[in-house]
Design a protein around this motif. Structure first.
Motif, PDB file in Angstrom:
ATOM      1  N   UNK A  14      13.823 -57.535  34.575  1.00 15.66           N
ATOM      2  CA  UNK A  14      12.808 -56.492  34.688  1.00 15.66           C
ATOM      3  C   UNK A  14      13.473 -55.121  34.782  1.00 15.66           C
ATOM      4  N   UNK A  15      14.548 -55.036  35.543  1.00 18.06           N
ATOM      5  CA  UNK A  15      15.291 -53.776  35.667  1.00 18.06           C
ATOM      6  C   UNK A  15      15.910 -53.377  34.331  1.00 18.06           C
ATOM      7  N   UNK A  16      16.454 -54.331  33.593  1.00 17.78           N
ATOM      8  CA  UNK A  16      17.054 -54.044  32.290  1.00 17.78           C
ATOM      9  C   UNK A  16      16.026 -53.500  31.313  1.00 17.78           C
ATOM     10  N   UNK A  17      14.836 -54.035  31.350  1.00 16.95           N
ATOM     11  CA  UNK A  17      13.799 -53.630  30.414  1.00 16.95           C
ATOM     12  C   UNK A  17      12.991 -52.428  30.849  1.00 16.95           C
ATOM     13  N   UNK A  18      13.295 -51.888  32.016  1.00 15.85           N
ATOM     14  CA  UNK A  18      12.508 -50.766  32.537  1.00 15.85           C
ATOM     15  C   UNK A  18      12.618 -49.516  31.678  1.00 15.85           C
ATOM     16  N   UNK A  19      13.716 -49.387  30.930  1.00 20.33           N
ATOM     17  CA  UNK A  19      13.914 -48.177  30.149  1.00 20.33           C
ATOM     18  C   UNK A  19      13.473 -48.274  28.698  1.00 20.33           C
ATOM     19  N   UNK A  20      12.718 -49.293  28.345  1.00 20.25           N
ATOM     20  CA  UNK A  20      12.280 -49.436  26.954  1.00 20.25           C
ATOM     21  C   UNK A  20      11.297 -48.315  26.633  1.00 20.25           C
ATOM     22  N   UNK A  21      11.656 -47.523  25.638  1.00 21.04           N
ATOM     23  CA  UNK A  21      10.790 -46.418  25.216  1.00 21.04           C
ATOM     24  C   UNK A  21       9.570 -46.969  24.497  1.00 21.04           C
ATOM     25  N   UNK A  22       8.483 -46.233  24.586  1.00 23.91           N
ATOM     26  CA  UNK A  22       7.245 -46.655  23.922  1.00 23.91           C
ATOM     27  C   UNK A  22       7.464 -46.903  22.430  1.00 23.91           C
ATOM     28  N   UNK A  23       8.257 -46.039  21.786  1.00 21.85           N
ATOM     29  CA  UNK A  23       8.474 -46.189  20.345  1.00 21.85           C
ATOM     30  C   UNK A  23       9.267 -47.446  20.018  1.00 21.85           C
ATOM     31  N   UNK A  24      10.002 -47.966  20.975  1.00 20.41           N
ATOM     32  CA  UNK A  24      10.811 -49.161  20.742  1.00 20.41           C
ATOM     33  C   UNK A  24      10.111 -50.438  21.185  1.00 20.41           C
ATOM     34  N   UNK A  25       9.018 -50.301  21.923  1.00 25.86           N
ATOM     35  CA  UNK A  25       8.401 -51.487  22.515  1.00 25.86           C
ATOM     36  C   UNK A  25       7.964 -52.498  21.466  1.00 25.86           C
ATOM     37  N   UNK A  26       7.193 -52.075  20.489  1.00 26.16           N
ATOM     38  CA  UNK A  26       6.658 -53.028  19.500  1.00 26.16           C
ATOM     39  C   UNK A  26       7.752 -53.673  18.665  1.00 26.16           C
ATOM     40  N   UNK A  27       8.719 -52.898  18.115  1.00 22.89           N
ATOM     41  CA  UNK A  27       9.776 -53.560  17.351  1.00 22.89           C
ATOM     42  C   UNK A  27      10.599 -54.512  18.221  1.00 22.89           C
ATOM     43  N   UNK A  28      10.843 -54.117  19.472  1.00 23.01           N
ATOM     44  CA  UNK A  28      11.604 -54.988  20.375  1.00 23.01           C
ATOM     45  C   UNK A  28      10.815 -56.251  20.702  1.00 23.01           C
ATOM     46  N   UNK A  29       9.526 -56.097  20.925  1.00 20.67           N
ATOM     47  CA  UNK A  29       8.666 -57.245  21.223  1.00 20.67           C
ATOM     48  C   UNK A  29       8.660 -58.234  20.060  1.00 20.67           C
ATOM     49  N   UNK A  56      14.159 -58.461  24.518  1.00 19.52           N
ATOM     50  CA  UNK A  56      13.536 -57.163  24.258  1.00 19.52           C
ATOM     51  C   UNK A  56      14.409 -56.026  24.774  1.00 19.52           C
ATOM     52  N   UNK A  57      14.932 -56.178  25.972  1.00 21.52           N
ATOM     53  CA  UNK A  57      15.768 -55.129  26.569  1.00 21.52           C
ATOM     54  C   UNK A  57      17.011 -54.892  25.721  1.00 21.52           C
TER      55      UNK A  57
END
Length: 83
Positions: A14-29, A56-57
């Protein structure tokens, strides 16, 4: 795996993924869904979300590194090999 160990793992991811930018969320998901689809059959069901979030992170961190130019030299070297 003990419940305490599982909870520590969840907190770390959860800590690792806390910095996922909105623009990266969908491609990472989407990338994580593709990668994890082959792994889910081999891990306990209660770790599926943790695995997905960890991938994802990592994917989002790679996108960030690309945007910031941290991998430019490596990309150039590999493109020269391909040519």
């Amino acid at each position: 795996m003990s419940d305490d160990h599982r909870e520590e793992l969840r907190n770390l991811v959860s800590h690792l993924g806390a910095g996922i930018r909105d623009t990266h969320y969908r491609p990472a998901y989407d990338a994580a869904a593709n990668i994890c689809s082959g792994v889910f059959a081999m891990i306990p069901v209660d770790l599926h979300d943790v695995m997905h979030e960890a991938v994802m992170a990592g994917y989002a961190a790679a996108l960030r590194d690309l945007e910031e130019g941290k991998l430019d030299n490596q990309v150039r070297e590999r493109s020269e090999i391909i040519e």
